[in-house]
Design an enzyme around this catalytic site. Structure first.
Site, PDB file in Angstrom:
ATOM      1  N   GLY A 518      31.706  51.431  34.396  1.00  7.94           N
ATOM      2  CA  GLY A 518      32.872  50.989  33.653  1.00  7.94           C
ATOM      3  C   GLY A 518      32.511  50.717  32.207  1.00  7.94           C
ATOM      4  N   ASP A 634      42.016  50.050  26.995  1.00  7.76           N
ATOM      5  CA  ASP A 634      41.144  51.135  27.486  1.00  7.76           C
ATOM      6  C   ASP A 634      41.758  51.785  28.723  1.00  7.76           C
ATOM      7  OD1 ASP A 634      39.030  52.860  27.457  1.00  7.76           O
ATOM      8  OD2 ASP A 634      37.638  51.503  28.461  1.00  7.76           O
TER       9      ASP A 634
END
Ligand SMILES: *[C@@H]1O[C@H](CO)[C@@H](O)[C@H](O)[C@H]1NC(C)=O
Ligand SMILES: *[C@@H]1O[C@H](CO)[C@@H](O)[C@H](O)[C@H]1NC(C)=O
Ligand SMILES: *[C@@H]1O[C@H](CO)[C@@H](O)[C@H](O)[C@H]1NC(C)=O
Ligand SMILES: *[C@@H]1O[C@H](CO)[C@@H](O)[C@H](O)[C@H]1NC(C)=O
Ligand SMILES: *[C@@H]1O[C@H](CO)[C@@H](O)[C@H](O)[C@H]1NC(C)=O
Ligand SMILES: *[C@@H]1O[C@H](CO)[C@@H](O)[C@H](O)[C@H]1NC(C)=O
Ligand SMILES: *[C@@H]1O[C@H](CO)[C@@H](O)[C@H](O)[C@H]1NC(C)=O
Length: 826
Positions: A518, A634
């Protein structure tokens, strides 16, 4: 035949040959007296009475008929010789074979399974067996000489254990060339958990083969390459209880030419094990190889934690990272004390975990104190070892197929030697240098430094500066905020996991458990003790995320509850470790479906439409419905996870910022996001708003429809990205070309067209032109006419060049989906 026998008699007077043509079998009514022999069917082996060396005593033995040697390969009455030539071999009334001198029994077989109609036969393998007449199955033999070896191993003989009967087959040397009774040397399999063969002198270990690693013994790797014989180590398991071992043994067989005579025996005068081959030309046994081969094969010659390298002078050296226990004795060539770790292990201290250093090409240490599990992998092995303070090393027990199984060593590591190459890597426990995180950090730094040395000195300099900056920053971070955080987290109603729970659940963050990477660190799959599956996001200390971001994320997510958002289950904070624990999503991330031509077929249009709606609702909740106004910053396909029913859930709030009430726009000197999804005003000027999330949503929408990444060019058109391509097709009124071939059959054209239209509205250049998420949902769900989109914000080419990414130092991967976390000074 008589002439030939006579010649043998001349050459070797101790072997009294048979004066009549011999048979191979002996029935109940027959007997063998001194002077008579049994000869195997093809005349290879002979059984009879002989006197070894200068001895005048008589022994019953088996020898190669054609080899003029006074060494029998097998001796029956080793310990009970006969003084004269009155010995006789016959069957007793119980069906056992007996060797008698007058009326006293000198030697006899002793088997439980009575043969109905026993015959004894000398086979061409050299095995002398008692069996039922007509029975040729070795498994049902009542007795066989191969089960009771003397000092010689013949091809096909087993060296090892039959655990059902407790029978140990091992070689024992003669006392002297004149005396076949048991001498000091023995060679046999020690039944450790990870067994190996030892050559013993009395009760002292003299040489060990090393354990079997699937291909060969750890201490004799290059023996596999020989043209004459092949060998095997066999472990057979109980048919019913597969975990119960019933037989473990070593044996060798001749590869091509079974007419070659090859024996392995213990030489009591030279104290070694030697393999010899009969030379027809020279009429003698020639040495093929001897074991131990050299000084370094002698057991524990260098002491503990030391490495014997035969090409070095002196041969003994401490393993890398160890130092002599007694430097004075060591320098005077007395290595018996061995080596020690320079720093004691830190096993007991929770925060300072030991680590393991990999050594390559070693003969693994003595396996007397080991533990074995053939069913677990290397990472589980490592964790097992880590959790037991007396575990000093671990390795794969089987090196075949990339390695499997687990063996742990307890206590000092003894009798190691170095080979130039080796497949069985040994991982030795070493004390922690620093806390867990810095250890890894250090590790990486070393690797990177090596790489940069090659790259050039300027690289080193800039790297060092960067490392110093990072380390100082993280130390400062740590001190400044530690108490602060704890205070902040106390009033959150969220479970705090301890580090041990997490490391156990993820097998100590094993690479097998890793499911993704991530924004700020790797994500692992884990399983709690109660069976619940979790996703563990381990925020790397080397990432841009400091304590501040971490607290932000925990605080935010703890308050967010929506069915299209991934749920936070808890967190863990310990020194440098910052960990978030989420619910686990069985179907992984959206990108693994839509960008994959095969898995993509699984997501038909109705499912994709459902997913689009879900993402939109989740985003709307973040933007408007939650008490806080949150900009994700994001949003991308890899940040959308799918649960077991393929419901989408937005994840990775690491970069989200909370705003009180009506604040909708912010400015930052730290741009976070992913190229390809970032709105132009955000990427270029650092301006972010809910409309930059809308832009990302528009991109995602196009990707879901097209099945291609925005940054990857859609149809081999070299000048445009996906948005540009979509816009071109839009103007040509040809947007149906965008549709992913995987959904061509299932798509509902008006819905797809509407989605493309909405996505183009979302990616318009100016934020004020883009719709809000409320409007997006309305537009997606109704059939009203939509306004015409204006030109989209084309992504500036310079940002999508890979070249620009390389100037951002803290990314090790070339993954184009990587989140950009630091772009200071804009
Ligand atoms: C033993 O030697 C004899 C004579 O040299 C030969 O005929 C016979 O084939 C040999 N037997 C074996 C098993 O080598
Ligand atoms: C063999 O010799 C030993 C010792 O010299 C003696 O005790 C034994 O009785 C002898 N046996 C025979 C059969 O002569
Ligand atoms: C064995 O038997 C022979 C003849 O029966 C006898 O002369 C000899 O003394 C016996 N030996 C022993 C040790 O009993
Ligand atoms: C096998 O290893 C030993 C010891 O390392 C070495 O001396 C020998 O040359 C090697 N043999 C082959 C065939 O590689
Ligand atoms: C086997 O070895 C014997 C004797 O060394 C030789 O004569 C024969 O040709 C060999 N056979 C094969 C198949 O290599
Ligand atoms: C033991 O080694 C010596 C010296 O090499 C040799 O003369 C003798 O025959 C060997 N003995 C055996 C049983 O191989
Ligand atoms: C560590 O392993 C040894 C050997 O298997 C065992 O005796 C001991 O109980 C273990 N200790 C712990 C804490 O598990």
């Amino acid at each position: 035949m008589e002439i030939f026998s006579f010649l043998i008699f001349i050459v070797s007077y101790m072997l009294v040959p048979s004066l009549k043509i011999s048979a191979a079998t002996l029935s109940v009514s027959q007997y063998v007296t001194d002077g008579e022999t049994l000869v195997s069917n093809s005349g290879v082996f002979e059984l009879g009475f002989f006197s070894p060396g200068k001895s005048t005593k008589r022994y019953l033995g088996i020898w190669y008929k054609n080899i003029t040697s006074d060494r029998a390969v097998w001796v029956a009455n080793r310990e009970n010789p006969i003084n004269d030539s009155s010995g006789i071999l016959t069957f007793s009334t119980t069906g056992n074979l007996e060797l008698r001198q007058n009326d006293s029994v000198v030697w006899s077989t002793n088997y439980k399974k009575q043969a109905q109609n026993p015959v004894a036969e000398l086979l061409d393998t050299g095995n002398f067996v008692v069996r039922n007449e007509g029975d040729t199955d070795p498994e049902t033999y009542s007795w066989q000489s191969f089960d009771y070896p003397s000092d010689t191993l013949l091809p096909g003989m087993k060296l090892g254990w039959d655990l059902r009967t407790g029978l140990e087959r091992k070689l024992t040397s003669w006392k002297s060339p004149d005396d076949p009774s048991a001498g000091d040397f023995s060679w046999g399999l020690m039944l450790h958990n990870y067994p190996e063969f030892y050559l013993m002198i009395g009760t002292h270990k003299y040489y060990r083969t090393g354990p079997w690693n699937g291909l060969h013994f750890s201490g004799s790797s290059n023996r596999t390459l020989n043209p004459l014989y092949e060998f095997k180590y066999v472990t057979t398991n109980d048919l019913i209880y597969a975990s119960n071992k019933v037989e473990m043994f070593y044996s060798f067989s001749l590869i091509k030419n079974s007419s070659i005579v090859m024996i392995v025996n213990i030489n009591e005068t030279m104290s070694d094990i030697r393999t010899q081959v009969w030379s027809e030309v020279r009429q003698k046994l020639l040495i093929y190889e001897t074991t131990p081969r050299d000084y370094c094969d002698v057991y524990a010659v260098c002491g503990a934690y030391a490495n014997c390298r035969i090409t070095d002078a002196p041969a003994c050296n401490c393993l890398e990272g160890f130092k002599p226990k007694s430097p004075q004795e060591w320098s005077s060539m007395d290595w018996s004390q061995g080596c020690v770790r320079p720093k004691p292990l830190s096993c007991q201290e929770i925060d300072y975990m030991d680590h393991f250093v990999k050594y390559v090409g070693l003969k693994v240490p003595d396996t007397t104190y080991t533990w074995l599990d053939e069913n677990i992998n290397l990472e589980e092995c490592r964790l097992k070892c880590l959790n037991n303070c007396s575990c000093m090393a671990f390795a794969n027990s089987d090196i075949r197929g990339g390695g499997s199984g687990c063996v742990l060593w307890f206590g000092d590591l003894i009798d190691i030697r170095q080979y130039p190459t080796g497949e069985q890597d040994l991982y030795i426990r070493m004390p922690a240098k620093e806390s867990i995180n810095q250890e890894e950090h250090g590790h990486n730094s070393v690797k990177i430094i090596i790489a940069t040395t090659i790259a050039g000195i300027s690289g080193i300099l800039s790297f060092c500066i960067f490392v110093i900056y990072r380390v100082r920053r993280s130390i400062a971070d740590n001190f400044k905020t530690k108490e602060n955080i704890e205070r902040q987290l106390k009033d959150l109603d969220l479970p705090l996991f301890d580090l041990l729970t997490i490391t156990t659940a993820t097998y100590n963050f094993s690479s097998n458990s890793k499911i993704g990477h991530g924004g700020f660190g790797p994500v692992y799959k884990g399983k709690l003790a109660d069976g619940q599956q979790i996703a563990v996001k381990r925020l790397s200390s080397s990432s841009g995320q400091g304590i501040t971001e971490f607290v932000t994320e925990v605080k935010l997510i703890a308050k967010l509850q929506h069915r299209n958002l991934v749920k936070l289950l808890g967190f863990c904070i310990k020194r440098q470790e910052k960990i978030l624990v989420y619910e686990y999503m069985v179907n992984g991330s959206l990108d693994s479906f839509i960008f994959d031509k095969i898995k993509g077929k699984f997501l038909d249009w109705p499912r994709r439409f459902h997913i689009i709606f879900g993402i939109a609702r989740g985003l709307l909740y973040l933007h408007q419905d939650s008490r806080l106004r949150i900009i994700h910053r994001d949003l991308k396909a890899s940040n959308v996870l799918l649960d077991e029913k393929l419901n989408p859930k937005i994840s990775d709030f690491g970069m989200a910022r909370a705003f009180g009430g009506d604040q909708t726009e912010g400015n930052t000197n730290r741009v976070v996001g992913t190229y390809g999804y970032m709105a132009p005003e955000y990427a270029v000027d650092g301006l972010f708003s809910i409309k930059s999330d809308v832009f990302s949503f528009g991109i995602l929408l196009l990707e879901i429809i097209c099945g291609n990444k925005n940054r990857a060019l859609c149809h081999g058109n070299q000048t445009l990205n996906l948005v540009g391509y979509a816009w071109t097709l839009w103007k040509e009124q040809n947007v149906l070309q965008l549709i992913d071939s995987s959904i061509k059959d299932s798509c509902v054209i008006p819905e797809v067209l509407r989605c493309i239209h909405v996505s183009l509205l979302c990616v318009q250049q100016y934020p004020e032109d883009r719709p809000s998420m409320t409007l997006v949902i309305q537009m997606l769900g109704s059939e009203t006419d939509l306004i015409e989109p204006k030109e989209p914000g084309f992504f500036p080419r310079r940002f999508s060049d890979e070249g620009n990414l390389s100037t951002i130092p803290n990314h090790m991967s070339s993954n184009e989906e990587l989140t950009i976390t630091a772009l200071n000074g804009r």
